[in-house]
Design an enzyme around this catalytic site. Structure first.
Site, PDB file in Angstrom:
ATOM      1  N   ILE A 157       0.841  -1.195   0.000  1.00  0.00           N
ATOM      2  CA  ILE A 157       0.000   0.000   0.000  1.00  0.00           C
ATOM      3  C   ILE A 157       0.883   1.255   0.000  1.00  0.00           C
ATOM      4  O   ILE A 157       1.590   1.525   0.989  1.00  0.00           O
ATOM      5  CB  ILE A 157      -0.964   0.012   1.204  1.00  0.00           C
ATOM      6  N   GLY A 339      27.482   1.778 -20.253  1.00  0.00           N
ATOM      7  CA  GLY A 339      28.496   0.750 -20.087  1.00  0.00           C
ATOM      8  C   GLY A 339      28.711   0.424 -18.615  1.00  0.00           C
ATOM      9  O   GLY A 339      27.761   0.337 -17.837  1.00  0.00           O
ATOM     10  N   GLU A 363      -0.822  -1.472 -10.247  1.00  0.00           N
ATOM     11  CA  GLU A 363      -2.120  -1.094 -10.819  1.00  0.00           C
ATOM     12  C   GLU A 363      -2.498  -1.953 -12.032  1.00  0.00           C
ATOM     13  O   GLU A 363      -3.044  -1.470 -13.022  1.00  0.00           O
ATOM     14  CB  GLU A 363      -2.160   0.399 -11.148  1.00  0.00           C
TER      15      GLU A 363
END
Length: 380
Positions: A157, A339, A363
């Site tokens: 949450i 790199g 979501e």
């Protein structure tokens, strides 16, 4: 359709970019290393109206469009995606659910405090055993007189440890497969609700992700959000807006990674010339830039539909799916262009790479987005 921004929209976008550069960028790695919640930055965003960006002025909001909201989240996420996630969860999920499903009394009671930033909000749907399968949630709400008693645990949450109010989804009738889930809006000082374990995350470490625990939490009837049994239906409407916000956040991460990689390609010298002169690097930058622009247009398409009052389920899913996967590719290419330095925390590439993966999960996973899109296509 023309997606050129107005002068006012450009100004809002620039304001947030300036804020992110001045007030956020100097602290990014400090917050990341310490998993430090950016309290001051959140407060300042509240003062700027960004915690009520998409809500009408009658509720204390800034009255901005979803296109503006996309731009706000892009600019924040291009610098610090954890902060963008705090803003997205507060606006789209908690405040968004109250705005979509709440009564006028509930809107007047809760939204002005949320839109001003006086309160921070969180939204509790996910549980340890129910993520994509939300119908499997175990949190219960049992009617007792003129109140409901809630028990259960939510996890992952956002804002849970810092919120003053939570919107929580609970099972009120397990036998009813269509209308068995109800939403409740609960102040965090209510006995029986508290935040729990804070997660130690791969990325977006400045955002707070924690459990939300309910133990015999008594909530009055006045705090039922929407109709009893229609919580899941309303949550799906909330996620239509929430997925636009994650798409915009993804766009910001992708652009931040691209900007850093392009600048590095101009400065880093190998074999006597900037690495940007090599076709291998040019092609990676070209792909990044092209996909980012396509993702931005899809975000704007979904946002424009939302602003028009159209149903955006499919557009939101498309924008979230594409932008999040573009962002994953962009950050991977960014590390490659840097790199060895792309693997080092002194350079920005590795943080974008760590932060971005949540975008294909939160979501609604990419797989869920494809299911949503496919169902819409086959229903035509």
């Amino acid at each position: 359709m023309d997606f050129r921004l107005t002068h006012e929209q450009e100004q809002i976008k620039q304001m947030v970019r300036d804020f992110a550069d001045a007030e956020v960028k100097p602290h990014v790695m400090e917050w990341d290393e310490a998993q430090q919640f950016p309290v001051d930055a959140v407060r300042q965003l509240g003062e700027l109206g960004m915690l009520g960006a998409i809500f009408p002025e009658k509720y204390g909001g800034a009255g901005l469009s979803y296109v503006d909201y996309v731009n706000i989240l892009e600019e924040l996420a291009a610098v610090e995606s954890g902060l963008a996630l705090v803003v997205a969860a507060h606006n789209s999920l908690c405040s968004g659910h109250i705005y979509i499903a709440g009564s006028e009394e509930q809107k007047q009671r809760f939204l002005p405090k949320l839109t001003s930033g006086a309160w921070l909000g969180c939204w509790g749907l996910t549980e340890p055993g129910s993520g994509s399968d939300a119908s499997g949630l175990l949190t219960t709400a049992v009617k007792d007189g003129d109140s409901w008693v809630l028990n259960g645990t939510k996890n992952f949450i956002t804002n849970a440890s810092y919120a003053q109010v939570a919107v929580v989804l609970a099972m009120t009738d397990r036998a009813d497969k269509k209308h068995g889930i109800t939403a409740f809006v609960i102040e965090m000082n209510t006995p029986g609700i508290r935040s729990g374990k804070k997660e130690n995350k791969l990325g977006m470490r400045s955002s707070d992700t924690a459990e939300l625990i309910l133990e015999n939490c008594r909530v009055p009837d006045a705090n039922v959000l929407g109709k009893v049994g229609y919580g899941f239906n309303d949550a799906m409407k909330v996620l239509d807006g929430g997925r636009i916000s994650i798409a915009a956040l993804s766009l910001g991460v992708a652009r931040g990674a691209y900007d850093a990689a392009r600048n590095y390609a101009k400065e880093r010298v190998a074999f006597g010339q900037p690495i940007g002169s090599f076709q291998a690097i040019q092609f990676m930058l070209a792909d990044m830039a092209t996909e980012i622009e396509a993702a931005r247009l899809l975000c704007y398409r979904a946002a424009t539909a939302k602003d028009a009052g159209d149903k955006t389920t499919t557009w939101s899913a498309m924008a979230k799916l594409y932008a999040s996967e573009v962002a994953v590719r962009a950050t991977e290419r960014g590390v490659q262009i840097f790199g060895g330095y792309g693997y080092i925390k002194e350079y920005p590439a590795e943080k974008f790479y760590r932060d971005v993966k949540l975008c294909t999960i939160g979501e609604g996973t990419s797989e869920i987005q494809r299911m949503v899109i496919a169902r819409a296509l086959l229903a035509m």
